[in-house]
Design an enzyme around this catalytic site. Structure first.
Site, PDB file in Angstrom:
ATOM      1  N   TYR A 141       0.821  -1.215   0.000  1.00  0.00           N
ATOM      2  CA  TYR A 141       0.000   0.000   0.000  1.00  0.00           C
ATOM      3  C   TYR A 141       0.857   1.268   0.000  1.00  0.00           C
ATOM      4  CZ  TYR A 141      -4.723  -1.869   0.792  1.00  0.00           C
ATOM      5  OH  TYR A 141      -5.946  -2.467   0.666  1.00  0.00           O
ATOM      6  N   LYS A 191       3.173 -15.270   1.782  1.00  0.00           N
ATOM      7  CA  LYS A 191       3.326 -15.963   0.494  1.00  0.00           C
ATOM      8  C   LYS A 191       4.812 -16.284   0.339  1.00  0.00           C
ATOM      9  CE  LYS A 191       1.650 -17.510  -3.408  1.00  0.00           C
ATOM     10  NZ  LYS A 191       0.736 -18.668  -3.499  1.00  0.00           N
ATOM     11  N   ASP A 223      -3.040 -18.030  -0.144  1.00  0.00           N
ATOM     12  CA  ASP A 223      -4.083 -18.691  -0.945  1.00  0.00           C
ATOM     13  C   ASP A 223      -4.759 -19.794  -0.138  1.00  0.00           C
ATOM     14  OD1 ASP A 223      -1.636 -20.033  -1.023  1.00  0.00           O
ATOM     15  OD2 ASP A 223      -1.807 -20.633  -3.130  1.00  0.00           O
ATOM     16  N   ASP A 247      -6.242  -7.016   3.949  1.00  0.00           N
ATOM     17  CA  ASP A 247      -7.393  -6.360   3.322  1.00  0.00           C
ATOM     18  C   ASP A 247      -8.331  -7.407   2.752  1.00  0.00           C
ATOM     19  OD1 ASP A 247      -8.924  -4.188   2.217  1.00  0.00           O
ATOM     20  OD2 ASP A 247      -8.037  -4.679   0.271  1.00  0.00           O
ATOM     21  N   ASP A 251     -12.099  -9.149   4.465  1.00  0.00           N
ATOM     22  CA  ASP A 251     -13.415  -9.136   3.809  1.00  0.00           C
ATOM     23  C   ASP A 251     -14.018 -10.545   3.791  1.00  0.00           C
ATOM     24  OD1 ASP A 251     -13.429  -6.412   3.327  1.00  0.00           O
ATOM     25  OD2 ASP A 251     -13.995  -6.620   1.210  1.00  0.00           O
TER      26      ASP A 251
HETATM   27  C1  IPM Z   1     -10.325  -1.253   4.144  1.00  0.00           C
HETATM   28  C2  IPM Z   1     -10.618  -0.597   2.825  1.00  0.00           C
HETATM   29  C3  IPM Z   1      -9.483   0.366   2.511  1.00  0.00           C
HETATM   30  C4  IPM Z   1      -8.217  -0.452   2.389  1.00  0.00           C
HETATM   31  C5  IPM Z   1      -9.704   1.216   1.250  1.00  0.00           C
HETATM   32  C6  IPM Z   1     -10.999   2.002   1.330  1.00  0.00           C
HETATM   33  C7  IPM Z   1      -8.547   2.142   0.990  1.00  0.00           C
HETATM   34  O1  IPM Z   1     -10.803  -1.556   1.839  1.00  0.00           O
HETATM   35  O2  IPM Z   1     -10.216  -0.530   5.158  1.00  0.00           O
HETATM   36  O3  IPM Z   1     -10.218  -2.474   4.178  1.00  0.00           O
HETATM   37  O4  IPM Z   1      -7.961  -1.053   1.333  1.00  0.00           O
HETATM   38  O5  IPM Z   1      -7.470  -0.506   3.366  1.00  0.00           O
HETATM   39 MG    MG Z   2     -10.814  -3.558   2.567  1.00  0.00          MG
END
Ligand code: IPM
Ligand code: MG
Length: 357
Positions: A141, A191, A223, A247, A251
């Protein structure tokens, strides 16, 4: 001395959900002697609109003075076309970097009442309670060099995934400390079969593991970790990983619970200052409709009280109140099963406040 909480409502549903968390703060001030001062600031698209910068000077100053920050969410289609540096997400990345919020704690737990909301079979997720500890201020990032250069077919885009040993050490410790407070199992995700940066990561995490003999440490390729999270998520207690992998995996973990509208997060620096925000986004499609679920933000407030204000007692009260309203059958649209009646954002907030009394 009262502690300062900076409130950054942000964009989309941000102001609505943060508004409910502020009601919870006010209730705790009135009935539980919580001694805090609240200030408001701008971050994201709203800050760009008002001050031409998604993380303006005014917010930088307030953030530096605050003991903790509660953020709603940033972003929306309105700001997608503007230059990258001025996008709302850039404001979020800058405040993370500015305050050195390197440790991102993302718990994913499933309330028993909501087991049917998961897309996985209830027996796979019932009782799920894991935490992802994501490195938040390094990795690909932020790594240099990065950019897009060249012309025509030779145009080249590139980013760099890099971690220094001291960056890995501190996030590894955050992972081990989190595991010590919980089930004492830590899985480090990398990884290392392909990336040198991961080789250094694995070596360093293993070495820091020597300081935590009580924690059972394992390593997994990212993975495989993605696969294991949907195959058998309860095998995990705490996962520690880098920025990009975290990240993505967070999710997945959020979706396991079927209710991303329920999940809080904390981003901490080395001094315990933190920014707290729901894991979900700004949901511009439902902004202003009263459909948003304020519980992730209210639970983020609980994390704020626990991690930055040393009020774990009040955090526990909030979490119990949230459990209570769910047990009473209150549901916003995102967590309602087919045919269940729903409440709106402010009704849900009010119910939590009532359950606190
Ligand atoms: C998160 C989001 C952010 C990230 C974006 C909005 C920049 O997806 O907080 O997970 O990728 O860190
Ligand atoms: Mg995110």
């Amino acid at each position: 001395m009262s502690k300062k909480i900076l409130i950054l409502p942000g964009d989309g549903i941000g102001p609505e959900i943060v508004g409910e968390a502020v009601k919870v703060i006010e209730a705790l001030q009135n009935s539980h002697g919580l001694d805090v001062e609240i200030e408001h600031g701008l971050l994201g698209g709203c800050a760009y609109d008002a001050e031409g910068d998604p993380y303006p000077q005014s917010t930088q100053q307030k953030a530096a003075a605050a003991d903790a920050i509660l953020l709603g969410a940033v972003g929306g289609p309105k700001w997608e076309a503007i230059e990258r540096e001025m996008r709302p997400e850039k404001g979020l990345l800058r405040i993370r970097a500015d305050l050195n919020l390197f440790a991102n704690l993302r718990p994913a737990m499933l309330y028993p009442e909501l087991a049917a909301a998961s897309s996985l079979k209830p027996e796979l997720v019932a009782g799920l309670d894991i935490v992802i500890v994501r490195e938040l201020t390094g990795g690909i990032y932020f790594g240099q060099p990065r950019g897009i250069e060249g012309e025509g077919d030779a145009r080249l885009g590139y980013n760099t995934m890099r971690y220094r040993v001291d960056e890995i050490e501190r996030i590894a410790r955050a992972g081990f400390e989190t595991a010590m407070r919980r089930g004492k199992k830590l899985c480090s995700v990398d990884k290392a079969n392909v990336l040198e940066v991961s080789e250094l990561w694995r070596e360093t995490v293993t070495r820091i593991g020597g300081e935590y003999p009580e924690v059972e440490l394992s390593h997994m390729y990212v993975d495989n970790a993605a696969m294991q999270l949907v195959r058998s998520p309860k095998q995990f207690d705490v996962i520690v990983t880098g920025n990009l992998f975290g990240d993505i995996l967070s999710d997945i973990a959020a979706m396991l619970t079927g209710s991303i509208g329920m999940l809080p997060s904390a981003s901490l620096n080395e001094q315990g200052k933190g920014m707290y925000e729901p894991v979900h986004g700004s949901a511009p499609d439902i902004a202003g409709s009263g459909k948003a679920n304020p519980l992730a933000t209210i639970l983020s407030l609980a994390m704020l009280l626990r991690h930055s204000l040393e009020r774990g007692d009040l955090a526990g009260k909030i979490e119990a109140a949230v459990g209570q309203v769910l047990a009473n059958g209150l549901r916003t649209a995102d967590i309602a099963a087919a045919g269940e009646s729903t409440v709106n954002t402010s009704e849900m907030g009010a119910a939590v406040v009532a359950a606190l009394q």
